[in-house]
Design a protein around this motif. Structure first.
Motif, short mmCIF file in Angstrom:
data_model
loop_
_atom_site.label_atom_id
_atom_site.label_comp_id
_atom_site.label_asym_id
_atom_site.label_seq_id
_atom_site.Cartn_x
_atom_site.Cartn_y
_atom_site.Cartn_z
N ALA A 80 0.98 -1.28 -0.10
CA ALA A 80 -0.12 -0.04 0.03
C ALA A 80 0.95 1.34 -0.13
O ALA A 80 0.65 2.26 -0.70
N VAL A 81 1.89 1.23 0.97
CA VAL A 81 2.91 2.39 0.88
C VAL A 81 3.51 2.59 -0.62
O VAL A 81 3.60 3.71 -1.03
N TRP A 82 3.99 1.67 -1.18
CA TRP A 82 4.81 1.68 -2.56
C TRP A 82 3.89 2.16 -3.51
O TRP A 82 4.02 2.83 -4.23
N LEU A 83 2.45 1.61 -3.34
CA LEU A 83 1.54 2.12 -4.42
C LEU A 83 0.96 3.70 -4.20
O LEU A 83 1.02 4.10 -5.29
N TRP A 84 0.90 3.90 -3.12
CA TRP A 84 0.68 5.29 -2.72
C TRP A 84 1.76 6.32 -3.18
O TRP A 84 1.45 7.03 -3.78
N ARG A 85 2.86 5.91 -2.78
CA ARG A 85 4.41 6.77 -3.35
C ARG A 85 4.23 6.82 -4.79
O ARG A 85 4.45 7.86 -5.44
N ARG A 86 4.02 5.63 -5.43
CA ARG A 86 4.11 5.74 -7.01
C ARG A 86 2.89 6.63 -7.49
O ARG A 86 3.08 7.27 -8.57
N ALA A 87 1.76 6.45 -7.21
CA ALA A 87 0.84 7.37 -7.54
C ALA A 87 0.90 8.73 -7.33
O ALA A 87 0.36 9.75 -7.99
N ASP A 88 1.48 9.05 -6.11
CA ASP A 88 1.77 10.38 -5.43
C ASP A 88 2.86 11.03 -6.54
O ASP A 88 2.89 12.14 -7.19
N ALA A 89 3.81 10.22 -7.05
CA ALA A 89 4.80 10.59 -8.01
C ALA A 89 4.28 10.91 -9.57
O ALA A 89 4.70 11.73 -10.15
N ALA A 90 3.52 10.03 -9.89
CA ALA A 90 2.76 10.18 -11.21
C ALA A 90 1.88 11.32 -11.19
O ALA A 90 2.03 11.95 -12.29
N GLY A 91 1.42 11.70 -10.21
CA GLY A 91 0.24 12.77 -10.24
C GLY A 91 1.34 14.17 -10.22
O GLY A 91 0.90 15.08 -11.07
N ARG A 92 2.45 13.85 -9.53
CA ARG A 92 3.28 15.22 -9.73
C ARG A 92 3.91 15.46 -11.10
O ARG A 92 3.99 16.60 -11.61
N ALA A 93 4.28 14.37 -11.56
CA ALA A 93 4.85 14.55 -12.93
C ALA A 93 3.94 14.75 -14.09
O ALA A 93 4.48 15.36 -14.83
#
Length: 116
Positions: A80-93
């Protein structure tokens, strides 16, 4: 008595590889910041001692994230932490997290300042 050799499981080898890669990337990150200190000081017309404090603060902040990551992983699970962080980074990018709200990052503020 004959001794039998115990071969490590393939998952253990993959885990070791991931841990070593994480350590190498952390060292590389610190090295990049350290090597860039001279250029940053020259470009900002700032004394080297001031820029060294900024680099130290950056590395301290990066180190402070490690216990937080461990706590989040214990609390919510690694996936869950890994998926949240990837989604957060993708949203920023992708620029999906714009709007200048309370979660706007420095890149959003810079982009908004350049557009005005």
């Amino acid at each position: 008595m004959t001794a039998t050799a115990v071969r490590p499981d393939a998952a253990l080898w993959r885990l070791g590889g991931v841990l070593i890669m994480g350590a190498v990337l952390s060292i590389l990150d610190a090295t990049i910041v350290t090597v860039g200190i001279g250029s940053i000081a020259r470009d900002l017309d700032s004394p080297l001692t001031t820029v060294q404090w900024v680099a130290s603060a950056y590395l301290l902040a990066a180190s402070a994230v490690i216990p937080l990551s461990g706590w989040l992983t214990d609390r919510f699970g690694g996936r869950a932490v890994w998926l949240w962080r990837r989604a957060d980074a993708a949203g920023r990018a992708s620029g999906l997290r714009g709007g200048g709200g309370p979660r706007a990052g420095p890149d959003d503020r810079v982009r908004a300042a350049l557009e005005t």
